[in-house]
Design an enzyme around this catalytic site. Structure first.
Site, PDB file in Angstrom:
ATOM      1  N   LYS A   1      82.266  35.628  94.424  1.00  0.00           N
ATOM      2  CA  LYS A   1      80.962  35.944  94.064  1.00  0.00           C
ATOM      3  C   LYS A   1      80.033  36.419  95.160  1.00  0.00           C
ATOM      4  O   LYS A   1      79.990  36.066  96.261  1.00  0.00           O
ATOM      5  CB  LYS A   1      79.924  34.400  93.628  1.00  0.00           C
TER       6      LYS A   1
ATOM      7  N   ASP B   1      76.068  38.591  91.771  1.00  0.00           N
ATOM      8  CA  ASP B   1      74.910  37.435  91.408  1.00  0.00           C
ATOM      9  C   ASP B   1      73.661  38.273  92.117  1.00  0.00           C
ATOM     10  O   ASP B   1      73.251  37.544  92.806  1.00  0.00           O
ATOM     11  CB  ASP B   1      75.558  36.295  92.035  1.00  0.00           C
TER      12      ASP B   1
ATOM     13  N   LYS C   1      70.890  38.707  89.789  1.00  0.00           N
ATOM     14  CA  LYS C   1      69.837  38.132  88.979  1.00  0.00           C
ATOM     15  C   LYS C   1      68.710  39.310  88.925  1.00  0.00           C
ATOM     16  O   LYS C   1      67.674  38.643  88.983  1.00  0.00           O
ATOM     17  CB  LYS C   1      69.143  36.874  89.454  1.00  0.00           C
TER      18      LYS C   1
ATOM     19  N   ASP D   1      63.520  42.880  85.484  1.00  0.00           N
ATOM     20  CA  ASP D   1      62.572  44.192  85.746  1.00  0.00           C
ATOM     21  C   ASP D   1      62.297  44.786  84.444  1.00  0.00           C
ATOM     22  O   ASP D   1      62.719  44.095  83.186  1.00  0.00           O
ATOM     23  CB  ASP D   1      63.619  45.408  86.624  1.00  0.00           C
TER      24      ASP D   1
ATOM     25  N   THR E   1      67.459  25.982  89.192  1.00  0.00           N
ATOM     26  CA  THR E   1      67.802  24.733  89.270  1.00  0.00           C
ATOM     27  C   THR E   1      66.762  24.224  90.580  1.00  0.00           C
ATOM     28  O   THR E   1      66.482  22.875  90.634  1.00  0.00           O
ATOM     29  CB  THR E   1      68.983  24.450  89.705  1.00  0.00           C
TER      30      THR E   1
ATOM     31  N   ARG F   1      80.324  26.183  99.707  1.00  0.00           N
ATOM     32  CA  ARG F   1      80.647  25.437 100.869  1.00  0.00           C
ATOM     33  C   ARG F   1      81.934  24.662 100.899  1.00  0.00           C
ATOM     34  O   ARG F   1      82.537  24.724 101.890  1.00  0.00           O
ATOM     35  CB  ARG F   1      79.375  24.906 101.650  1.00  0.00           C
TER      36      ARG F   1
HETATM   37  O1  C5P Z   1      77.907  26.161  98.912  1.00  0.00           O
HETATM   38  P1  C5P Z   1      77.288  25.701  97.278  1.00  0.00           P
HETATM   39  O2  C5P Z   1      78.451  25.406  96.725  1.00  0.00           O
HETATM   40  O3  C5P Z   1      76.302  24.730  97.331  1.00  0.00           O
HETATM   41  O4  C5P Z   1      77.094  27.175  96.731  1.00  0.00           O
HETATM   42  C1  C5P Z   1      76.534  27.308  95.458  1.00  0.00           C
HETATM   43  C2  C5P Z   1      76.372  28.807  95.264  1.00  0.00           C
HETATM   44  O5  C5P Z   1      75.799  28.876  93.916  1.00  0.00           O
HETATM   45  C3  C5P Z   1      75.573  29.375  96.211  1.00  0.00           C
HETATM   46  O6  C5P Z   1      75.943  30.952  96.144  1.00  0.00           O
HETATM   47  C4  C5P Z   1      74.121  29.356  95.554  1.00  0.00           C
HETATM   48  O7  C5P Z   1      73.285  30.400  95.730  1.00  0.00           O
HETATM   49  C5  C5P Z   1      74.474  29.482  93.980  1.00  0.00           C
HETATM   50  N1  C5P Z   1      73.482  28.949  92.911  1.00  0.00           N
HETATM   51  C6  C5P Z   1      73.409  27.510  93.363  1.00  0.00           C
HETATM   52  N2  C5P Z   1      72.417  26.930  92.085  1.00  0.00           N
HETATM   53  C7  C5P Z   1      71.958  27.659  91.153  1.00  0.00           C
HETATM   54  C8  C5P Z   1      72.424  29.037  91.194  1.00  0.00           C
HETATM   55  C9  C5P Z   1      73.169  29.595  92.088  1.00  0.00           C
HETATM   56  O8  C5P Z   1      73.788  26.496  94.001  1.00  0.00           O
HETATM   57  N3  C5P Z   1      71.254  27.112  90.241  1.00  0.00           N
END
Ligand code: C5P
Length: 236
Positions: free
Chosen positions: A32, A59, A61, A64, A121, A212
């Site tokens: 992503k 990603d 998003k 517009d 979220t 992560r």
């Molecule tokens: O490190 P982690 O697993 O928390 O990363 C989750 C990824 O998903 C990040 O790139 C974050 O921006 C994305 N994301 C999220 N929650 C959302 C939408 C996207 O954590 N509701």
């Protein structure tokens, strides 16, 4: 089976992102590219991942006026991405324009998956009220998921907690992309409501966005392998 794992390349520059991609097998995950990396490194980092054989989820998003959103979606499609997303709250005209633009830009090739963002979220009910939306986040997410579906989108991003309700409302073919995934026992960091990969798949998720737990692991390929093994073990 296509791997359901999408590894978030959350890095400030192309060097970090491509160093991680180098350690991952494109047969075992998608990647992503989000706003941070894309703003810093541009479309070349997307092209580099596509050239290495990765399915790429762009990603960005988009949100517009219909024409601008559609042109951005067409440009993303021409980059060769596998999945891209727009805000479902952009409305039906924007969503249908995006769908048409993606299909046209694919030009006979398989079109990328066009996914809607429902309610971020990070927003709670009080935040929605402050922007004039008098609904609980889950109710609003369901409303926007149905709008996305009726406008021709392939699916939505949602939390694993919402996945079962959205699956029931939108049917078996609607693609559910879930972030906030943590292997059992892993640190939750800033994610408040997490699910394990097995829980998310059981709730009806199609794709798991994982950052992560893989991109900050000492051995990202091993972390990915452990997650995939856990899913396979569960499927047996
Ligand atoms: O490190 P982690 O697993 O928390 O990363 C989750 C990824 O998903 C990040 O790139 C974050 O921006 C994305 N994301 C999220 N929650 C959302 C939408 C996207 O954590 N509701």
């Amino acid at each position: 089976m296509i791997s359901p794992v999408i590894v978030a390349l959350d890095f400030p520059d192309a060097a970090g992102a491509l160093a991680l991609a180098q350690r991952l097998d494109p047969g075992r995950c998608a990647v992503k590219v989000g706003k941070e990396l894309f703003t810093a490194a541009g479309p070349d980092v997307v092209r580099a991942c596509v050239a290495r054989g990765f399915r790429v989820f762009l990603d960005l998003k988009f949100h517009d006026i219909p024409n601008t959103c559609a042109q951005a979606c067409a440009a993303a499609t021409r980059l060769g991405v596998w999945m891209l997303n727009v805000h479902a709250s952009g409305g039906s005209a924007m969503l249908t324009a995006a769908r048409r633009a993606v299909d046209e830009a694919a030009g006979g090739r398989e079109a990328p998956l066009l996914i809607g963002v429902t309610v971020l979220t990070s927003l709670a009910a009080a935040d929605l009220r402050a922007i004039g939306v008098d609904a609980e986040p889950q109710e609003q997410a369901l409303r926007l998921a149905k709008l996305a579906q009726s406008s021709g989108l392939d699916g939505v991003v949602c939390s694993a907690r919402e996945a079962a309700a959205l699956r029931a409302a939108c049917g078996p073919r609607f693609q559910l992309v879930t972030p906030g995934i943590r292997p059992a026992g892993a640190a939750t960091q800033d994610q408040a409501r997490v699910a394990t990969p097995v829980e998310a798949m059981a709730a009806g998720a199609d794709w798991l966005v994982i950052g992560r737990p893989i991109n900050a692991a000492p051995d990202p390929a091993a972390a990915l392998a452990a997650i995939l093994d856990g899913l396979q073990g569960d499927a047996k």
